[in-house]
Design a protein around this motif. Sequence first.
Motif, PDB file in Angstrom:
ATOM      1  N   ILE A 265       0.856  -1.188   0.000  1.00 46.93           N
ATOM      2  CA  ILE A 265       0.000   0.000   0.000  1.00 46.93           C
ATOM      3  C   ILE A 265       0.891   1.236   0.000  1.00 46.93           C
ATOM      4  O   ILE A 265       1.957   1.226   0.616  1.00 46.93           O
ATOM      5  N   PRO A 266       0.507   2.283  -0.727  1.00 48.66           N
ATOM      6  CA  PRO A 266       1.298   3.511  -0.642  1.00 48.66           C
ATOM      7  C   PRO A 266       1.291   4.054   0.783  1.00 48.66           C
ATOM      8  O   PRO A 266       0.309   3.899   1.513  1.00 48.66           O
ATOM      9  N   CYS A 267       2.382   4.685   1.168  1.00 46.85           N
ATOM     10  CA  CYS A 267       2.453   5.288   2.500  1.00 46.85           C
ATOM     11  C   CYS A 267       3.204   6.600   2.377  1.00 46.85           C
ATOM     12  O   CYS A 267       4.161   6.714   1.618  1.00 46.85           O
ATOM     13  N   SER A 268       2.763   7.605   3.091  1.00 45.33           N
ATOM     14  CA  SER A 268       3.398   8.908   2.999  1.00 45.33           C
ATOM     15  C   SER A 268       3.535   9.505   4.389  1.00 45.33           C
ATOM     16  O   SER A 268       2.869   9.078   5.340  1.00 45.33           O
ATOM     17  N   GLY A 269       4.418  10.492   4.494  1.00 46.32           N
ATOM     18  CA  GLY A 269       4.635  11.152   5.772  1.00 46.32           C
ATOM     19  C   GLY A 269       6.108  11.354   6.014  1.00 46.32           C
ATOM     20  O   GLY A 269       6.967  10.855   5.277  1.00 46.32           O
TER      21      GLY A 269
ATOM     22  N   ALA B 263       8.125  10.066   8.066  1.00 48.03           N
ATOM     23  CA  ALA B 263       8.907   8.874   8.407  1.00 48.03           C
ATOM     24  C   ALA B 263       9.351   8.090   7.174  1.00 48.03           C
ATOM     25  O   ALA B 263      10.235   7.235   7.270  1.00 48.03           O
ATOM     26  N   THR B 264       8.737   8.371   6.006  1.00 43.45           N
ATOM     27  CA  THR B 264       9.101   7.656   4.776  1.00 43.45           C
ATOM     28  C   THR B 264       9.523   8.617   3.662  1.00 43.45           C
ATOM     29  O   THR B 264       9.580   8.226   2.493  1.00 43.45           O
ATOM     30  N   ALA B 265       9.848   9.849   4.019  1.00 48.86           N
ATOM     31  CA  ALA B 265      10.105  10.880   3.013  1.00 48.86           C
ATOM     32  C   ALA B 265      11.365  10.602   2.202  1.00 48.86           C
ATOM     33  O   ALA B 265      11.415  10.908   1.003  1.00 48.86           O
ATOM     34  N   ARG B 266      12.405  10.037   2.804  1.00 45.98           N
ATOM     35  CA  ARG B 266      13.677   9.870   2.103  1.00 45.98           C
ATOM     36  C   ARG B 266      13.667   8.701   1.120  1.00 45.98           C
ATOM     37  O   ARG B 266      14.200   8.801   0.020  1.00 45.98           O
TER      38      ARG B 266
ATOM     39  N   PRO C 119       5.505  -1.221   3.966  1.00 45.11           N
ATOM     40  CA  PRO C 119       5.078   0.127   4.364  1.00 45.11           C
ATOM     41  C   PRO C 119       5.375   0.444   5.828  1.00 45.11           C
ATOM     42  O   PRO C 119       5.416   1.608   6.219  1.00 45.11           O
ATOM     43  N   GLY C 120       5.595  -0.599   6.627  1.00 46.32           N
ATOM     44  CA  GLY C 120       5.928  -0.385   8.032  1.00 46.32           C
ATOM     45  C   GLY C 120       7.399  -0.124   8.283  1.00 46.32           C
ATOM     46  O   GLY C 120       7.793   0.165   9.418  1.00 46.32           O
ATOM     47  N   HIS C 121       8.213  -0.202   7.258  1.00 48.08           N
ATOM     48  CA  HIS C 121       9.651   0.041   7.392  1.00 48.08           C
ATOM     49  C   HIS C 121       9.944   1.510   7.083  1.00 48.08           C
ATOM     50  O   HIS C 121       9.956   1.914   5.922  1.00 48.08           O
TER      51      HIS C 121
END
Length: 273
Positions: A16-20, A22-25, A241-243
Amino acid sequence: MSAPFEVTFWGVRGSIPCSGPATARYGGNSSCVEMRCGDRRLVFDAGSGIRQLAATMTGPQEFDLLFSHFHYDHVIGLPFCAPLYRPHTRCRLWGGRTGMETGVRQVLSDFMAAPLFPLRLDFFAGNLSFHDFRPGESIDLGDGIRLQTAALNHQDGATGYRVEFAGRAACYVTDTEQPEGRLDPGILRLIDGADLFIYDCTYTDEEYPAHKGWSHSTWQEGMRLADAAGVGTFAIFHHDPGHDDDFMDGVAAQAEQARPGTIVSRDGMSLML
């Protein structure tokens, strides 16, 4: 001088796509990888990352869109691929018949249908053609581009790809699980001696036992495949997505120590083979 062979990652997440923050880089878009073979453009999967790719595609366009499979994270960006709505676009869409008799056109038509989406497949004004094949087939795409395919071990089936062009080879092998206690011989044949090997690394070896049977693999398993097949560059892909970014930094450090030159894919990263 040989023709350029460039690979760009537009979406590197799985499930699933994830944004925020914590995953910006590393990025939060789901699977989409572009390969430029000279003047030809091949796009692998239409996850949410294809929207960013589409923003770079101005004017008349011609490209091939090849699906590994049709789970939502790999097709969710298709309705947002702007060039498909333009009459001067030409796109060939490819999909492997992996344990089902429904072809790529029907699958995508069902996806873009009520009550799942408000626009139908026939809203695309571009010149679209649909091509089905059986995983294991070899396909000549013209312009010196040869495509090898292989069946993957994934729920509902999936296809792995090897692109050969100008004496180089890049492999896109996502959404698969290794047979217990051994390496998948079909994948080993597909990636043999490849310059670049992009692989489903959703989990770590430590996480895998809790997700056995979920049709995904680990970065350590990918490394074992890369070593056994004599691969050049190994690219860790399809991040869970949890990483978050800190977790992926840890994976990158371990991977570099275990196999120097290994890369952890990020949204927007480009490689020249």
